[in-house]
Design an enzyme around this catalytic site. Structure first.
Site, PDB file in Angstrom:
ATOM      1  N   ASP A 297      23.525  13.131  -8.212  1.00 43.68           N
ATOM      2  CA  ASP A 297      22.115  12.970  -7.820  1.00 43.68           C
ATOM      3  C   ASP A 297      21.417  12.181  -8.928  1.00 43.68           C
ATOM      4  O   ASP A 297      21.133  12.704 -10.008  1.00 43.68           O
ATOM      5  CB  ASP A 297      21.460  14.338  -7.636  1.00 43.68           C
ATOM      6  CG  ASP A 297      21.959  15.071  -6.381  1.00 43.68           C
ATOM      7  OD1 ASP A 297      23.102  14.794  -5.953  1.00 43.68           O
ATOM      8  OD2 ASP A 297      21.223  15.915  -5.849  1.00 43.68           O
TER       9      ASP A 297
ATOM     10  N   LYS B  14      17.086  11.187  -1.487  1.00 39.29           N
ATOM     11  CA  LYS B  14      16.587  12.516  -1.841  1.00 39.29           C
ATOM     12  C   LYS B  14      15.147  12.380  -2.298  1.00 39.29           C
ATOM     13  O   LYS B  14      14.808  11.467  -3.060  1.00 39.29           O
ATOM     14  CB  LYS B  14      17.469  13.103  -2.950  1.00 39.29           C
ATOM     15  CG  LYS B  14      17.025  14.463  -3.475  1.00 39.29           C
ATOM     16  CD  LYS B  14      18.011  14.964  -4.537  1.00 39.29           C
ATOM     17  CE  LYS B  14      17.523  16.228  -5.227  1.00 39.29           C
ATOM     18  NZ  LYS B  14      18.478  16.717  -6.246  1.00 39.29           N
TER      19      LYS B  14
ATOM     20  N   LYS C  47      18.030  14.270   1.835  1.00 41.34           N
ATOM     21  CA  LYS C  47      17.920  15.557   1.147  1.00 41.34           C
ATOM     22  C   LYS C  47      16.495  15.783   0.652  1.00 41.34           C
ATOM     23  O   LYS C  47      16.079  15.178  -0.334  1.00 41.34           O
ATOM     24  CB  LYS C  47      18.892  15.610  -0.040  1.00 41.34           C
ATOM     25  CG  LYS C  47      18.822  16.915  -0.846  1.00 41.34           C
ATOM     26  CD  LYS C  47      19.831  16.911  -1.986  1.00 41.34           C
ATOM     27  CE  LYS C  47      19.660  18.116  -2.902  1.00 41.34           C
ATOM     28  NZ  LYS C  47      20.657  18.128  -4.002  1.00 41.34           N
TER      29      LYS C  47
END
Length: 253
Positions: free
Chosen positions: A100, A162, A194
């Protein structure tokens, strides 16, 4: 929704959860406890998301069916690509399945090409690992800049968009989620999504999955394309999945 439908969706949401501990004082014992929580009575979560220092330990503790996600260039999203490459290589060597990456969101207004190149450079060394680009939408302020962030990350080859680090005042919101999902749909609907931070209840979590179903199609939010970045929501999801009394709130990240 009927109780049966709610329970079914709660179980589906658990299977899409990135159970997270990115607390500054997180310890190996905390990660061990997170690994235990990840194997729930309603089935395993999709992944745990932890600091890079704990990746090797977590990979040894977890069954292979649960992914290990970690963060790089986190949480401030700086421009030092070489340092991020070092972080990423180490995490993958230690067994990370998912990376991430906080993009250099401060560069977007003047140089979106930098963000595209940053994502592309990190993606190139990820190999089998999925790359989630954290846009930090709460710091982008307006729709045009959020869309610019989406397009830069998508052009760079991100596997997921995300919303947030969970470390700023404004994290995932339905408004920002809608923008990300619209850009994913325009790009073909194969990139994952996400939302992260501020997800406290079944209703919060289910709302994001329903938004994904509406914009990208009912078959879109499979676990390989839809994740929830949260920790405190698990107790509420489990209560609904098992028909038990719901707890009164919890931590959002």
């Amino acid at each position: 929704m009927t109780d049966a439908t709610s329970a079914q969706r709660a179980r589906a949401l658990i299977a899409r959860l990135d159970l997270t501990n990115l607390a500054e004082d997180c310890t190996e014992a905390d990660v061990a406890a997170l690994c235990v929580r990840a194997e729930t009575a309603a089935g395993p979560v999709a992944a745990i998301c932890i600091w890079p220092d704990f990746v090797g330990f977590a990979r040894r503790e977890l069954s292979a069916r649960i992914k290990v996600a970690t963060v790089v260039n986190f949480p401030l999203g700086g421009s030092d690509v070489e340092a991020t490459l070092i972080e990423t290589r180490r995490a993958i060597a230690d067994g990370a399945d998912e990376i991430d990456l906080v993009i250099a969101y401060d560069r977007l207004a003047d140089d979106p090409g930098f963000v595209e190149a940053q994502v592309r450079t990190i993606r190139a060394i990820c190999g089998h690992a999925r790359l989630k680009a954290i846009l930090e939408t709460g710091k982008l302020y307006d729709e045009a800049t959020i869309r610019s962030a989406c397009r830069a990350a998508l052009a760079g080859g991100a596997d997921f968009l995300k919303t947030s680090t969970g470390k700023v005042e404004v994290n995932a919101t339905p408004g920002s989620a809608k923008i990300l999902l619209e850009e994913i749909a325009k790009a073909g609907g194969t990139v994952g999504f996400k939302p992260a931070g501020g997800i406290k209840t079944f209703e919060d979590a289910d709302g994001y999955m329903r938004l994904a179903e509406t914009i990208c199609g009912l078959d879109y939010p499979a676990p390989e394309r839809f994740r929830l970045g949260a920790s405190g929501v698990l107790a509420d999801l489990l209560a609904i999945a098992q028909g038990a009394e719901r707890p009164g709130g919890g931590a959002s990240y």
